[in-house]
Design an enzyme around this catalytic site. Structure first.
Site, PDB file in Angstrom:
ATOM      1  CE  LYS B  93      -4.255  -1.746   0.288  1.00 32.26           C
ATOM      2  NZ  LYS B  93      -5.191  -1.573  -0.842  1.00 32.26           N
ATOM      3  CD  GLU B 115     -10.243   3.869   0.603  1.00 33.09           C
ATOM      4  OE1 GLU B 115     -10.133   5.108   0.472  1.00 33.09           O
ATOM      5  OE2 GLU B 115      -9.546   3.051  -0.032  1.00 33.09           O
ATOM      6  CB  SER B 382      -0.256  -8.021  -1.073  1.00 35.05           C
ATOM      7  OG  SER B 382      -1.041  -8.906  -0.302  1.00 35.05           O
TER       8      SER B 382
END
Lengths: 261, 400
Positions: B93, B115, B382
């Site tokens: 991210k 969010e 991830s």
């Protein structure tokens, strides 16, 4: 000319302003909605705006969001709303009806919308379609249904030009940056933007979002062709959802109607 | 089939998917963002600034690591791990937030909102906002606040405000609704850092581009480590940003299988899942047209997944396009298989994947059977699994 255009023209001739009142279909239940629609008309409302409930209403503040949730507990669909309008039309054949909602629920009922001349809906307002786009791109091709577009304080001049080109019925001017039910109206900005819109179109321009008091309505009606009131009404409906004593709503709407004319 | 590398088109569409389905108030902000991004993306100074931050702040490039014991376990080919879990803040991210905060800075925005589902995007956003001293607000469903309490505390430590969202299903989709409402209200001074390849144009494009550093590195690393393209790249898909970042530079290399793994929840057949590409239909949510979990009257369905980061009824529009064109394959792995994979990878490799990532590992038993001994498969790791310890312990009946 459909009911909406006829009504707006008539008001203009009489030099009157339009009062548009909003409710969510099925809040608190569909029978109450029908009763409220008739009560709206007898209280001086010119145009009824029916909110089509959606699970993810991103333009709504908490008051209307909760009304959508209450309605969805009864699984109210666009089909139910069309049936509601049919019932309404058995008694009232002249009050214009606008459906306001989100694209996904309209797409799911595209055939219904394209027949809806026969069932008495006069316009649709799809909150999440940019106003310069044509609804026909999304399958809504009914020529008897007006397309209400939103213009907001952040809309550029270039976009205002394009949006007014695609609008019929009326232009919905969003008074503020925010969701429904917000406050803090900036009258100076609103009047300046309404004047700007008028240089591009003759379609009546009505102002909505953030109108609560008679004073708000009165001030805005000086500059706009009408006012749209939603959250305040929905809040009052919620407050009496158990007793179903709607007399205060009638009083409020009559007050608004007097305030704008 | 031809893949148009230039997608999205000028209106933000990947074929029939994408677009800008937002309230009018936001149109100006999206136009402003698009103009800024188009100007900056070809600016050498901006690119240099972005890659410097990726090296020195994020710690890129992330390694491509041969998972020896995991490969032996399946006995058919090499399983390579793209170690996004080693990035600063512990997930992919941060690639996107490092890029988007630069856009915010260039646009002069003083207030950042985002969010978050699993909290990784919230942490990654709060991190870059802290670094630039910008006010930061994170929207998070109350359900996720409960199951990701560690990340909630991290976000607060970083000086950001966490706003629990109680509406709807109180998960990621509702957090997105609330962030959009905040943006509509504070549009002039606020930059909204969307955390996945979802939302209205130009977000799916911007988030993909910033995350594509993952796939770009994979091209070089594959050549260096096994001297050819991988046979397959496997990545989990919620909104789809880690998968899109890994897939995108390989889209035109048609010998590489691109496999996205959605959250199968209790099982695809039960309807209790978060797998719109496997079991959804096209619809419009959060500003874009894409595959969506919805009922026959157009209402968005509640989703179910053990992983907060995959618990989302929609998916990025480019994935919908890749699915329809057949360029990528999308499968689903259910909660139990993801949990099994979580334990397997932790024990065999000493690497504890996030529960989101565990879904990608959960597909290996099927995939490895289809491949030969000489094959090379890349799993995009991830994120790391520390944040999920409470969830896993609870499922295993252990009180911490």
């Amino acid at each position: 000319m459909n009911r909406l255009q006829t009504k707006l023209k008539q008001l203009k001739t009489e030099e009157k302003k339009a009062l548009v009142a909003y409710l969510v279909a099925g809040d608190p239940d569909i029978d109450s909605t029908l009763e409220l629609m008739h009560l709206f008309v007898s209280s001086g409302v010119d145009i009824i705006e029916i909110g089509v409930p959606f699970t993810d209403p991103i333009a709504e503040g908490p008051i209307i969001q909760k009304a959508h949730d209450r309605s969805l507990k009864h699984n109210i669909s666009l089909q139910n709303i069309i049936d509601l309008v049919k019932d309404f039309r058995q008694v009232d054949t002249s009050t214009p009806i606008v459906l306001m909602g989100y694209l996904n629920t309209f797409i799911a009922h595209i055939n219904l919308i394209n027949q809806s001349d026969a069932i008495g809906v006069d316009a649709v307002l799809v909150v999440d379609i940019p106003g310069e786009l044509e609804l026909s791109n999304y399958g809504i091709t009914n020529p008897n249904i007006d397309t209400i577009s939103l213009i907001s304080p952040t809309t550029s001049d270039e976009r205002i030009k394009q949006i007014t080109k695609n609008s019929s019925g009326f232009i919905y001017y969003v008074n503020l940056r925010g969701v429904t039910g917000s406050s803090n109206l900036d009258i100076e900005e609103i009047t300046s933007n309404l004047n700007k819109i008028r240089t591009h179109t003759n379609v009546p321009t009505l102002a909505g979002f953030g109108i609560k008091s008679y004073e708000d309505a009165k001030v805005l009606a000086k500059y706009a062709d009408g006012v749209i009131v939603g959250s305040s009404i929905v809040e009052m409906i919620d407050a009496v959802k158990d007793t179903k004593d709607f007399s205060k709503i009638k009083e409020y709407l009559e007050g608004l109607s007097r305030a704008i004319n | 089939m031809s893949i148009n590398d230039n997608f999205p088109d000028k209106n933000g569409f990947f074929g029939d998917y994408g677009g800008k389905f937002v309230p009018e108030t936001l149109m100006y902000a999206l136009d402003e963002l698009e103009t800024t991004y188009n100007k900056l993306k070809s600016s050498p100074e901006f690119i240099d600034e972005f890659y410097k931050d990726l090296s020195h702040f994020v710690g890129r490039p992330s390694p491509l690591y041969l998972a020896k014991r995991l490969s032996d376990q399946y006995g058919s080919g090499n399983i390579w791990l793209k170690r996004e879990d080693l990035n600063h803040t512990g997930a992919h991210k941060i690639n996107n937030t490092v890029g988007q905060i630069l856009l915010a800075k260039h646009m002069g925005k003083k207030r950042i909102i985002a969010e978050t589902g699993a909290g990784q995007h919230g942490v990654a956003t709060a991190t870059v906002a802290a670094r630039l001293g910008l006010e930061c607000h994170i929207y998070m469903g109350t359900e996720d606040v409960k199951r990701q309490s560690l990340n909630v505390y991290r976000i607060k430590l970083l000086g950001a405000h966490v706003h629990p969202v109680d509406s709807g299903s109180a998960t990621l989709k509702d957090a997105l609704n609330e962030a959009l409402r905040d943006w509509v209200t504070n549009v002039e001074d606020t930059y909204y850092i969307i955390g996945s390849v979802t939302g209205p144009h130009p977000y799916p494009l911007i988030v993909r581009d910033f995350n594509s550093v993952v796939g770009q590195e994979l091209i070089t690393q594959s050549q260096a480590l096994f001297n050819r393209n991988p046979d397959a790249i496997v990545a989990c898909v919620g909104g789809g940003s880690n998968a899109m970042g890994a897939f995108y530079p390989f889209i035109e290399k048609e010998d590489v299988r691109l496999i996205g793994v959605e959250a199968g929840g209790i099982g695809l057949e039960t309807g209790e899942h978060a797998a719109p590409l496997n079991d959804g239909t096209p619809g419009v949510l959060h500003g874009a047209r894409s595959y969506l979990m919805q009922d026959e009257i157009g209402q968005v369905k509640d989703t179910k997944s053990v992983s907060a980061g995959l618990d989302y009824p929609g998916v990025g529009p480019e994935h919908s396009w890749l699915k329809d064109t057949g360029r990528a394959e999308y499968v689903a792995v259910n909660d139990n298989d993801a949990l099994r994979a979580f334990h397997e990878v932790t024990k065999l490799e000493g690497i504890m994947p996030a529960l989101e990532t565990a879904h990608a590992f959960g597909y290996l038993p099927i995939l490895m059977k289809q491949l030969g001994k000489e094959s090379n498969v890349i799993v995009n790791v991830s994120g790391r699994g520390d944040k999920d310890i409470n969830t896993v312990a609870q499922i295993d009946g252990i009180e911490l």
